[in-house]
Design a protein around this motif. Structure first.
Motif, PDB file in Angstrom:
ATOM      1  N   THR A 201       0.840  -1.052   0.102  1.00 36.67           N
ATOM      2  CA  THR A 201      -0.194  -0.129  -0.086  1.00 36.67           C
ATOM      3  C   THR A 201       0.631   1.054   0.025  1.00 36.67           C
ATOM      4  OG1 THR A 201      -1.697  -1.090   1.106  1.00 36.67           O
ATOM      5  CG2 THR A 201      -1.876   1.153   1.227  1.00 36.67           C
ATOM      6  N   GLY A 202       0.424   2.218  -0.828  1.00 33.50           N
ATOM      7  CA  GLY A 202       1.273   3.526  -0.875  1.00 33.50           C
ATOM      8  C   GLY A 202       2.528   3.257  -1.687  1.00 33.50           C
ATOM      9  N   ASN A 203       2.412   2.347  -2.442  1.00 36.01           N
ATOM     10  CA  ASN A 203       3.633   2.300  -3.376  1.00 36.01           C
ATOM     11  C   ASN A 203       4.105   3.411  -4.170  1.00 36.01           C
ATOM     12  OD1 ASN A 203       5.643   0.579  -5.001  1.00 36.01           O
ATOM     13  ND2 ASN A 203       4.129   0.913  -6.737  1.00 36.01           N
ATOM     14  N   ILE A 222      -7.123  -2.462  -9.212  1.00 32.91           N
ATOM     15  CA  ILE A 222      -6.177  -1.763  -8.815  1.00 32.91           C
ATOM     16  C   ILE A 222      -6.625  -0.740  -7.787  1.00 32.91           C
ATOM     17  CG2 ILE A 222      -4.003  -0.486  -9.268  1.00 32.91           C
ATOM     18  CD1 ILE A 222      -3.897  -1.734 -12.033  1.00 32.91           C
ATOM     19  N   PRO A 223      -6.433  -0.747  -6.650  1.00 30.80           N
ATOM     20  CA  PRO A 223      -7.006   0.018  -5.538  1.00 30.80           C
ATOM     21  C   PRO A 223      -6.282   1.392  -5.617  1.00 30.80           C
ATOM     22  CG  PRO A 223      -5.733  -1.505  -4.290  1.00 30.80           C
ATOM     23  CD  PRO A 223      -5.702  -1.917  -5.813  1.00 30.80           C
ATOM     24  N   ALA A 224      -7.025   2.276  -5.099  1.00 30.50           N
ATOM     25  CA  ALA A 224      -6.518   3.681  -5.051  1.00 30.50           C
ATOM     26  C   ALA A 224      -5.373   3.959  -4.304  1.00 30.50           C
ATOM     27  CB  ALA A 224      -7.673   4.696  -4.805  1.00 30.50           C
ATOM     28  N   ASN A 225      -5.223   3.231  -3.291  1.00 31.23           N
ATOM     29  CA  ASN A 225      -3.933   3.301  -2.567  1.00 31.23           C
ATOM     30  C   ASN A 225      -2.835   2.746  -2.905  1.00 31.23           C
ATOM     31  OD1 ASN A 225      -4.733   0.960  -1.811  1.00 31.23           O
ATOM     32  ND2 ASN A 225      -4.922   1.288   0.295  1.00 31.23           N
ATOM     33  N   PRO A 227      -0.490   3.179  -6.329  1.00 29.32           N
ATOM     34  CA  PRO A 227      -0.436   3.792  -7.640  1.00 29.32           C
ATOM     35  C   PRO A 227       0.614   3.302  -8.279  1.00 29.32           C
ATOM     36  CG  PRO A 227       0.587   4.912  -5.649  1.00 29.32           C
ATOM     37  CD  PRO A 227      -0.368   3.867  -5.319  1.00 29.32           C
ATOM     38  N   TYR A 228       1.128   3.577  -9.468  1.00 32.54           N
ATOM     39  CA  TYR A 228       2.209   3.328 -10.255  1.00 32.54           C
ATOM     40  C   TYR A 228       2.215   1.867 -10.657  1.00 32.54           C
ATOM     41  CZ  TYR A 228       3.713   7.667  -8.453  1.00 32.54           C
ATOM     42  OH  TYR A 228       3.798   9.311  -8.115  1.00 32.54           O
ATOM     43  N   PHE A 261     -11.166  -2.832 -12.386  1.00 32.99           N
ATOM     44  CA  PHE A 261     -11.358  -1.562 -11.908  1.00 32.99           C
ATOM     45  C   PHE A 261      -9.886  -1.025 -11.457  1.00 32.99           C
ATOM     46  CE2 PHE A 261     -15.018  -4.117 -10.927  1.00 32.99           C
ATOM     47  CZ  PHE A 261     -16.021  -3.322 -10.902  1.00 32.99           C
ATOM     48  N   VAL A 262      -9.587  -0.005 -12.243  1.00 35.48           N
ATOM     49  CA  VAL A 262      -8.260   0.625 -12.190  1.00 35.48           C
ATOM     50  C   VAL A 262      -8.245   2.153 -11.561  1.00 35.48           C
ATOM     51  CG1 VAL A 262      -6.289   1.365 -13.515  1.00 35.48           C
ATOM     52  CG2 VAL A 262      -7.582  -0.511 -14.241  1.00 35.48           C
ATOM     53  N   ASN A 263      -7.969   2.066 -10.414  1.00 38.67           N
ATOM     54  CA  ASN A 263      -8.300   3.156  -9.483  1.00 38.67           C
ATOM     55  C   ASN A 263      -7.014   4.086  -9.079  1.00 38.67           C
ATOM     56  OD1 ASN A 263     -10.875   2.469  -9.334  1.00 38.67           O
ATOM     57  ND2 ASN A 263     -10.589   1.263  -7.588  1.00 38.67           N
ATOM     58  N   GLY A 264      -5.786   3.060  -9.010  1.00 43.44           N
ATOM     59  CA  GLY A 264      -4.560   3.786  -8.490  1.00 43.44           C
ATOM     60  C   GLY A 264      -4.042   4.646  -9.546  1.00 43.44           C
ATOM     61  N   HIS A 265      -3.563   5.950  -9.042  1.00 46.55           N
ATOM     62  CA  HIS A 265      -3.047   6.844 -10.081  1.00 46.55           C
ATOM     63  C   HIS A 265      -1.678   6.405 -10.914  1.00 46.55           C
ATOM     64  CE1 HIS A 265       0.384   8.646  -7.711  1.00 46.55           C
ATOM     65  NE2 HIS A 265      -0.628   8.508  -6.629  1.00 46.55           N
ATOM     66  N   ASP A 266      -1.411   6.914 -11.814  1.00 43.83           N
ATOM     67  CA  ASP A 266      -0.427   6.711 -12.740  1.00 43.83           C
ATOM     68  C   ASP A 266      -0.390   5.118 -13.190  1.00 43.83           C
ATOM     69  OD1 ASP A 266       1.359   9.193 -12.946  1.00 43.83           O
ATOM     70  OD2 ASP A 266       0.679   9.190 -10.803  1.00 43.83           O
TER      71      ASP A 266
END
Length: 471
Positions: A201-203, A222-225, A227-228, A261-266
């Motif tokens: 989490t928080g990658n 891909i959860p919002a927490n 990313p990348y 579901f693709v939620n994590g930014h980048d």
């Protein structure tokens, strides 16, 4: 939003097929598909085969590194573009960075080790202006490589010709690559979701999840927490890796019916298919079933196939996305939502014989930019039946720019009303389109040159942070 039973189609690029052929050739030490590959005869340092497939303004490069020295566990490959107009826009199987004309690729976790004589395959998509010359030399961990670089003969970007899709046939993965995900147990995980779950989490840095060819029947999030994250198919074309499920709106609701579901930014998706294979019938006509539900800001999709019927691809308000050299099919409103997306050099196919609207945008009034269909190809199952879109929200913004519109487009009335929202009040435009479906009349608002200067792909994607995935 009516629909009818689907006629499945397929799409793949010559670029990815050529790259895979070159990879196989280097590993086997032979020539494949007529693409020249040079290997060094010296027994020190490294050898590199560099092949490209070009199109106007862009290219895809496949880079195969063979270690001719001592075994390494962690590597960095460096080279310099001879032309300052060359840029890396997105990459796979390595962490790619560029400073001026200097490019650096660093290993990701699955391919960090290269034994003596072993090879790894990496690659990237790029943009260029003027010309696309080959880098003169490469260095692996500071040691100059002894193999000379070669460039494949450029091939034009293919125009999609819909045909029935067979069951995907898994393609062998190069033996030097251990995939992150493999349904047959040869990877670290058997499912895509298990690999995503393993990302902390928080990658804070790019995590590439490679997927061995095969069909993965699962729901992927891909959860919002997280990313990348990159999901990268390892097949010779996007159709070789298929993530599929059959949830539908009647049971799950439209938004929750997605396969992915693709939620994590980048986030980045490359060289794979996402499908919702729920089949409508006479009692379920108009049943939405989403393939990809995209919430990720700064998302990049390259060489991706999105397959479905009604509501295939949902782009939500939080998303800014760049989609390139990909394929989307559906029946009704199959590109929809209130987000911002540039669909560049893609094929969009309306597969319903009676036609229907392609887009259903719900752009907020405060948003300048919604959907840009740019230099893409629009085709359909029948002539003069397909509509460019309808306004899900009253301020919907859609622009078809410099695209090829086939005879499938309903030329006299390509926009239509929706849910009490008249299409005339929406921000619907065309600009310099060509093809049999690109006629001009009073029902087809055209952008002026001065307006179009503010509706470029870069303007759509810049946001407040200046994001530009295509420069």
């Amino acid at each position: 939003m009516p629909g009818t039973p689907p006629v499945r189609t397929l799409y793949g690029t010559q670029t990815t097929r050529r790259a895979a052929a070159v990879a196989a050739a280097l590993v086997a030490g032979v020539l494949a598909a007529g693409v020249p590959v040079t290997q060094a005869s010296a027994a020190t340092g490294c050898a590199v085969a560099y092949t490209t497939s070009d199109w106007p303004g862009g290219f895809s490069a496949n880079v195969i590194i063979q270690n001719l020295g001592s075994a390494v566990d962690g590597w960095t490959l460096g080279f310099t573009f001879p032309d300052s107009g060359q840029k890396v826009t997105s990459g796979w199987s390595a962490t790619w960075t560029q400073s001026g004309q200097n490019v650096t690729a660093r290993n990701v976790d699955y391919n960090a080790a290269i034994a003596t004589g072993a090879s790894v395959s990496i690659g990237f998509n790029g943009a260029w202006s003027g010309s696309n010359p080959t880098p003169a030399s490469f260095a692996l961990n500071g040691v100059t490589c002894t193999g000379s670089a070669t460039t494949a003969t450029p091939t034009p970007t293919p125009t999609m010709s819909p045909t029935p899709t067979p069951t995907p046939t898994p393609t062998a993965t190069p033996t030097s690559v251990t995939p992150t995900v493999a349904a047959d147990g040869t990877g670290k995980y058997r499912t895509v979701q298990a690999a995503i779950d393993a990302v902390p989490t928080g990658n804070s840095s790019r995590k590439v999840i490679t997927i061995k060819p095969g069909t993965y029947r699962e729901i992927v999030t891909i959860p919002a927490n997280k990313p990348y994250i990159t999901l990268q198919g390892l097949g010779s074309s996007a159709r070789d890796v298929v993530i599929v499920n059959n949830h539908n709106a009647d049971v799950y609701g439209t938004f929750n019916s997605a396969t992915a579901f693709v939620n994590g930014h980048d986030a980045a998706l490359t060289n794979l298919t996402i499908s919702n294979d729920y089949v409508e019938n006479s009692t379920t006509v108009g049943q939405q079933a989403v393939a990809l539900n995209l919430n990720a800001d700064r998302a990049v999709l390259t060489n991706v196939r999105l397959l479905g019927d009604q509501d295939t691809f949902l782009v939500n308000a939080s998303a800014r996305a760049y989609m390139a050299r990909s394929y989307v099919e559906g029946t009704v409103d199959f590109i929809f939502g209130d987000g911002t997306i540039v669909i560049d050099d893609c094929d969009i196919y309306e597969k319903r014989s009676t036609g229907a609207p392609i887009t259903a945008a719900r752009t907020a009034a405060a948003k300048t930019y919604g959907f840009l269909i740019y230099r893409s190809r629009i085709t359909g199952a029948t002539n003069n039946t397909t509509q460019l879109g309808r306004p899900w929200g009253p301020n919907a913004q859609v622009l078809y720019r410099e695209s090829t519109l086939s005879s499938a487009i309903k030329t006299s009335q390509p926009w239509t009303d929706m849910s009490g929202n008249p299409w005339q009040n929406a921000r619907f435009f065309e600009y310099k389109n060509t093809g049999a479906g690109a006629t001009v009349n009073s029902n087809r608002p055209q952008m002026s040159d001065s307006q179009a200067a503010n509706y470029t792909p870069q303007k759509y994607l810049a946001g407040s942070d200046g994001w530009n995935p295509i420069s």
